[in-house]
Motif scaffolding. Structure first.
Motif, PDB file in Angstrom:
ATOM      1  N   VAL A   1       0.876  -1.177   0.000  1.00  0.00           N
ATOM      2  CA  VAL A   1       0.000   0.000   0.000  1.00  0.00           C
ATOM      3  C   VAL A   1       0.906   1.218   0.000  1.00  0.00           C
ATOM      4  N   ARG A   2       0.633   2.158  -0.895  1.00  0.00           N
ATOM      5  CA  ARG A   2       1.387   3.408  -0.956  1.00  0.00           C
ATOM      6  C   ARG A   2       0.375   4.553  -0.956  1.00  0.00           C
ATOM      7  N   ALA A   3       0.410   5.353   0.114  1.00  0.00           N
ATOM      8  CA  ALA A   3      -0.490   6.499   0.236  1.00  0.00           C
ATOM      9  C   ALA A   3       0.341   7.774   0.174  1.00  0.00           C
ATOM     10  N   LYS A   4       0.329   8.431  -0.988  1.00  0.00           N
ATOM     11  CA  LYS A   4       1.047   9.700  -1.156  1.00  0.00           C
ATOM     12  C   LYS A   4       0.104  10.831  -0.761  1.00  0.00           C
ATOM     13  N   TYR A   5       0.576  11.696   0.116  1.00  0.00           N
ATOM     14  CA  TYR A   5      -0.273  12.782   0.612  1.00  0.00           C
ATOM     15  C   TYR A   5      -0.723  13.703  -0.520  1.00  0.00           C
ATOM     16  N   SER A   6       0.118  13.897  -1.526  1.00  0.00           N
ATOM     17  CA  SER A   6      -0.234  14.785  -2.643  1.00  0.00           C
ATOM     18  C   SER A   6      -1.418  14.249  -3.450  1.00  0.00           C
ATOM     19  N   GLU A   7      -1.696  12.944  -3.350  1.00  0.00           N
ATOM     20  CA  GLU A   7      -2.797  12.339  -4.092  1.00  0.00           C
ATOM     21  C   GLU A   7      -4.069  12.187  -3.258  1.00  0.00           C
ATOM     22  N   LEU A   8      -3.993  12.370  -1.927  1.00  0.00           N
ATOM     23  CA  LEU A   8      -5.129  12.116  -1.051  1.00  0.00           C
ATOM     24  C   LEU A   8      -6.054  13.323  -0.935  1.00  0.00           C
ATOM     25  N   ALA A   9      -7.349  13.045  -1.011  1.00  0.00           N
ATOM     26  CA  ALA A   9      -8.354  14.087  -0.825  1.00  0.00           C
ATOM     27  C   ALA A   9      -9.019  13.974   0.544  1.00  0.00           C
ATOM     28  N   GLU A  10      -9.187  12.739   1.025  1.00  0.00           N
ATOM     29  CA  GLU A  10      -9.908  12.519   2.278  1.00  0.00           C
ATOM     30  C   GLU A  10      -9.452  11.208   2.911  1.00  0.00           C
ATOM     31  N   ILE A  11      -9.441  11.200   4.239  1.00  0.00           N
ATOM     32  CA  ILE A  11      -9.147   9.989   5.001  1.00  0.00           C
ATOM     33  C   ILE A  11     -10.334   9.748   5.919  1.00  0.00           C
ATOM     34  N   LYS A  12     -10.893   8.544   5.824  1.00  0.00           N
ATOM     35  CA  LYS A  12     -12.094   8.220   6.612  1.00  0.00           C
ATOM     36  C   LYS A  12     -11.796   7.045   7.549  1.00  0.00           C
ATOM     37  N   LEU A  13     -12.079   7.232   8.834  1.00  0.00           N
ATOM     38  CA  LEU A  13     -11.933   6.174   9.817  1.00  0.00           C
ATOM     39  C   LEU A  13     -13.177   5.303   9.757  1.00  0.00           C
ATOM     40  N   THR A  14     -12.997   4.003   9.481  1.00  0.00           N
ATOM     41  CA  THR A  14     -14.127   3.078   9.407  1.00  0.00           C
ATOM     42  C   THR A  14     -13.855   1.860  10.279  1.00  0.00           C
ATOM     43  N   SER A  15     -14.912   1.113  10.526  1.00  0.00           N
ATOM     44  CA  SER A  15     -14.762  -0.117  11.310  1.00  0.00           C
ATOM     45  C   SER A  15     -15.744  -1.164  10.810  1.00  0.00           C
ATOM     46  N   ILE A  16     -15.385  -2.414  11.040  1.00  0.00           N
ATOM     47  CA  ILE A  16     -16.257  -3.540  10.709  1.00  0.00           C
ATOM     48  C   ILE A  16     -16.358  -4.390  11.965  1.00  0.00           C
ATOM     49  N   ARG A  17     -17.584  -4.613  12.404  1.00  0.00           N
ATOM     50  CA  ARG A  17     -17.812  -5.428  13.597  1.00  0.00           C
ATOM     51  C   ARG A  17     -18.159  -6.852  13.189  1.00  0.00           C
ATOM     52  N   SER A  18     -17.569  -7.788  13.895  1.00  0.00           N
ATOM     53  CA  SER A  18     -17.956  -9.186  13.758  1.00  0.00           C
ATOM     54  C   SER A  18     -18.419  -9.648  15.130  1.00  0.00           C
ATOM     55  N   ARG A  19     -18.756 -10.898  15.251  1.00  0.00           N
ATOM     56  CA  ARG A  19     -19.217 -11.402  16.547  1.00  0.00           C
ATOM     57  C   ARG A  19     -18.169 -11.242  17.634  1.00  0.00           C
ATOM     58  N   ARG A  20     -16.917 -11.457  17.275  1.00  0.00           N
ATOM     59  CA  ARG A  20     -15.861 -11.514  18.277  1.00  0.00           C
ATOM     60  C   ARG A  20     -15.016 -10.256  18.394  1.00  0.00           C
ATOM     61  N   SER A  21     -14.947  -9.455  17.362  1.00  0.00           N
ATOM     62  CA  SER A  21     -14.045  -8.305  17.416  1.00  0.00           C
ATOM     63  C   SER A  21     -14.496  -7.202  16.468  1.00  0.00           C
TER      64      SER A  21
ATOM     65  N   SER B   1     -12.717  -4.521  13.684  1.00  0.00           N
ATOM     66  CA  SER B   1     -11.519  -4.164  12.931  1.00  0.00           C
ATOM     67  C   SER B   1     -11.656  -2.719  12.461  1.00  0.00           C
ATOM     68  N   PHE B   2     -10.568  -1.955  12.602  1.00  0.00           N
ATOM     69  CA  PHE B   2     -10.577  -0.551  12.215  1.00  0.00           C
ATOM     70  C   PHE B   2      -9.711  -0.345  10.976  1.00  0.00           C
ATOM     71  N   PHE B   3     -10.135   0.595  10.131  1.00  0.00           N
ATOM     72  CA  PHE B   3      -9.456   0.876   8.875  1.00  0.00           C
ATOM     73  C   PHE B   3      -9.399   2.379   8.649  1.00  0.00           C
ATOM     74  N   LEU B   4      -8.433   2.817   7.857  1.00  0.00           N
ATOM     75  CA  LEU B   4      -8.424   4.165   7.310  1.00  0.00           C
ATOM     76  C   LEU B   4      -8.641   4.012   5.814  1.00  0.00           C
TER      77      LEU B   4
END
Length: 187
Positions: A111-131, A133-136
């Motif tokens: 994964v390569r995230a260049k700041y010059s190419e980014l417009a938005e960063i969104k904090l997301t999560s996925i819930r399962s029965r046991r845990s 998981s968080f993502f950007l």
């Protein structure tokens, strides 16, 4: 036939090597503005030795305990050929221009995230029965999306610098609802 005490020792070495996979011994190096997160070389070496010990223990147990022997004969080569090289190739780097992460099987996931190419960063999560998981989820100016898994040790280590550099470049950082995250509320 091998001595049962030797088989037990080989089994303990294999177990210790397997447990090292979850040891969290990530190494951080800073060179100017760039932080690099890798696993030490000795970890891959110990995993190779543990895989070899598991294979030897499996071979020794083959005549007396077939099921555990076959499990060890499968686990040993998987550890040597699949897991150990992944630790060898693992690398996450964050600096004022980009975040780069190489991980996964044999380091093939990047994964390569260049700041010059980014417009938005969104904090997301996925819930399962046991845990949970968080993502950007990073959206680029041309509509592409990059996902950074926050359960990755290198990404976790690089996260404060990544957020700092993104804020310095005036990239919008939002929560799951699309509301801006203030600096004091940042992950």
């Amino acid at each position: 036939m091998l001595n049962p005490a030797l088989v037990r020792r080989l089994g303990l070495i294999a177990l210790a090597g397997f447990l090292l996979c979850f040891s969290g011994c990530l190494r951080e190096e800073t060179n100017g503005d760039i932080q690099t997160f890798t696993y030490p070389m000795w970890l891959a070496g110990v995993l190779v030795l543990a895989g070899g010990a598991a294979t030897a223990a499996g071979y020794a147990l083959l005549s007396s305990h077939e099921k555990p022997a076959y499990m060890l004969l499968i686990a040993g080569p998987v550890l040597v050929l699949g897991v150990a090289p992944s630790y060898f190739f693992y690398k996450t780097t964050v600096g004022p221009e980009e975040l780069f992460s190489r991980n996964g099987f044999l380091g093939l996931g990047t994964v390569r995230a260049k700041y010059s190419e980014l417009a938005e960063i969104k904090l997301t999560s996925i819930r399962s029965r046991r845990s949970t998981s968080f993502f950007l989820d990073c959206k680029t100016h041309d509509g592409r999306e990059l996902t950074l898994r926050l359960n990755d040790e290198g990404i976790q280590g690089a996260l404060p610098a990544f957020i700092h550099y993104a804020r310095a470049k005036n990239i919008l950082i939002v929560d799951q609802n699309g509301d801006p995250i203030k600096a004091q509320d940042a992950p």
